[in-house]
Design an enzyme around this catalytic site. Sequence first.
Site, PDB file in Angstrom:
ATOM      1  N   GLY A   8      31.243  46.400  37.355  1.00 43.09           N
ATOM      2  CA  GLY A   8      31.817  47.042  38.523  1.00 43.09           C
ATOM      3  C   GLY A   8      30.789  47.345  39.589  1.00 43.09           C
ATOM      4  N   ASN A   9      31.208  48.104  40.594  1.00 43.27           N
ATOM      5  CA  ASN A   9      30.317  48.444  41.697  1.00 43.27           C
ATOM      6  C   ASN A   9      29.195  49.382  41.262  1.00 43.27           C
ATOM      7  OD1 ASN A   9      31.691  47.147  44.048  1.00 43.27           O
ATOM      8  ND2 ASN A   9      33.379  48.449  43.393  1.00 43.27           N
ATOM      9  N   SER A  10      29.480  50.267  40.326  1.00 44.38           N
ATOM     10  CA  SER A  10      28.495  51.278  39.927  1.00 44.38           C
ATOM     11  C   SER A  10      28.032  51.140  38.480  1.00 44.38           C
ATOM     12  CB  SER A  10      29.084  52.682  40.121  1.00 44.38           C
ATOM     13  OG  SER A  10      29.526  52.879  41.445  1.00 44.38           O
ATOM     14  N   GLY A 100      40.117  41.066  44.685  1.00 46.48           N
ATOM     15  CA  GLY A 100      39.085  41.454  43.723  1.00 46.48           C
ATOM     16  C   GLY A 100      39.443  41.040  42.308  1.00 46.48           C
ATOM     17  N   LEU A 101      38.477  40.495  41.603  1.00 38.43           N
ATOM     18  CA  LEU A 101      38.750  39.978  40.258  1.00 38.43           C
ATOM     19  C   LEU A 101      39.130  41.081  39.277  1.00 38.43           C
ATOM     20  CD1 LEU A 101      36.029  37.214  39.872  1.00 38.43           C
ATOM     21  CD2 LEU A 101      38.503  36.906  39.724  1.00 38.43           C
ATOM     22  N   ASP A 102      38.568  42.273  39.456  1.00 45.79           N
ATOM     23  CA  ASP A 102      38.955  43.365  38.556  1.00 45.79           C
ATOM     24  C   ASP A 102      40.421  43.732  38.763  1.00 45.79           C
ATOM     25  OD1 ASP A 102      38.307  44.249  41.105  1.00 45.79           O
ATOM     26  OD2 ASP A 102      37.388  46.118  40.427  1.00 45.79           O
ATOM     27  N   ARG A 103      40.870  43.731  40.017  1.00 45.19           N
ATOM     28  CA  ARG A 103      42.288  43.986  40.292  1.00 45.19           C
ATOM     29  C   ARG A 103      43.158  42.891  39.691  1.00 45.19           C
ATOM     30  NH1 ARG A 103      43.117  44.524  46.533  1.00 45.19           N
ATOM     31  NH2 ARG A 103      45.307  44.844  45.919  1.00 45.19           N
ATOM     32  N   ASP A 122      44.221  51.779  39.416  1.00 43.83           N
ATOM     33  CA  ASP A 122      42.863  51.731  38.873  1.00 43.83           C
ATOM     34  C   ASP A 122      41.992  52.738  39.628  1.00 43.83           C
ATOM     35  OD1 ASP A 122      40.364  51.115  37.869  1.00 43.83           O
ATOM     36  OD2 ASP A 122      40.645  48.954  37.979  1.00 43.83           O
TER      37      ASP A 122
END
EC number: 2.7.1.33
Length: 249
Positions: A8-10, A100-103, A122
């Site tokens: 993820g981003n973080s 976004g791939l996570d979505r 999410d």
Amino acid sequence: MILELDCGNSFIKWRVLRAEAGALIAEGVVDSDGALVDNLRSLEKVSLVKCRLVSVRTEDETNLLIGLLKQEFGISVVCAAPAREMSGVKNGYDDYERLGLDRWLAMLGGFHLAKGACLVLDFGTAVTADFISADGEHLGGFICPGMPLMRNQLRTHTRKIRYGDLAAERALTSQAPGRNTVEAVERGCSLMLRGFVLTQLEMARSYWGDDYRVFITGGDAELVSDVAPEARVVSDLVFVGLAMACPLS
């Protein structure tokens, strides 16, 4: 054994599964590539064979991680990629590669579990909501700042707002009006997220009445789970979709 990564981003969320039965062996969350390697090396009697991952990082950052995994563990790595349609879900973006791939993976996982219309929420660095109809059509979604972004923006741009993570955690034991700055900020941001959830539920009902499922995932899912008591909190929803997008034989 299979290594699964959600970059993820973080943070990087990881877990190790037994290849034959898919049984969970170990899992964790780290904030760097080096910490990931250290965590994996500390596992006893774990022999990694393959890896599948989803990443919202830049291509260069993702490639660096892939190279590190191959160097340290000698494993093959498969990355989730955008698609117009997969497992019965039709990507609703005009430019499907921009979703976004996570979505995307969370939607695949949600639709698979729901077997029908669903709302996927999410709660990570950013907060996302996505609507998938009973026939798998992605109707679109919303993105807004998550708790970390809202908190950090106020800390960064407001000189007198300074407090640590422990104070933030304590402040969220109640939703009453804050009697100090940390309570006011944390509870205000929390109420914004809760209001976001209520709006999404109202929109879902306008589409499908009561004939839909709600899934909540992400690191801050528990902050809003009581707003939607009918919702199912699925912490590994992205991994459910990842297994569908990147099957490993």
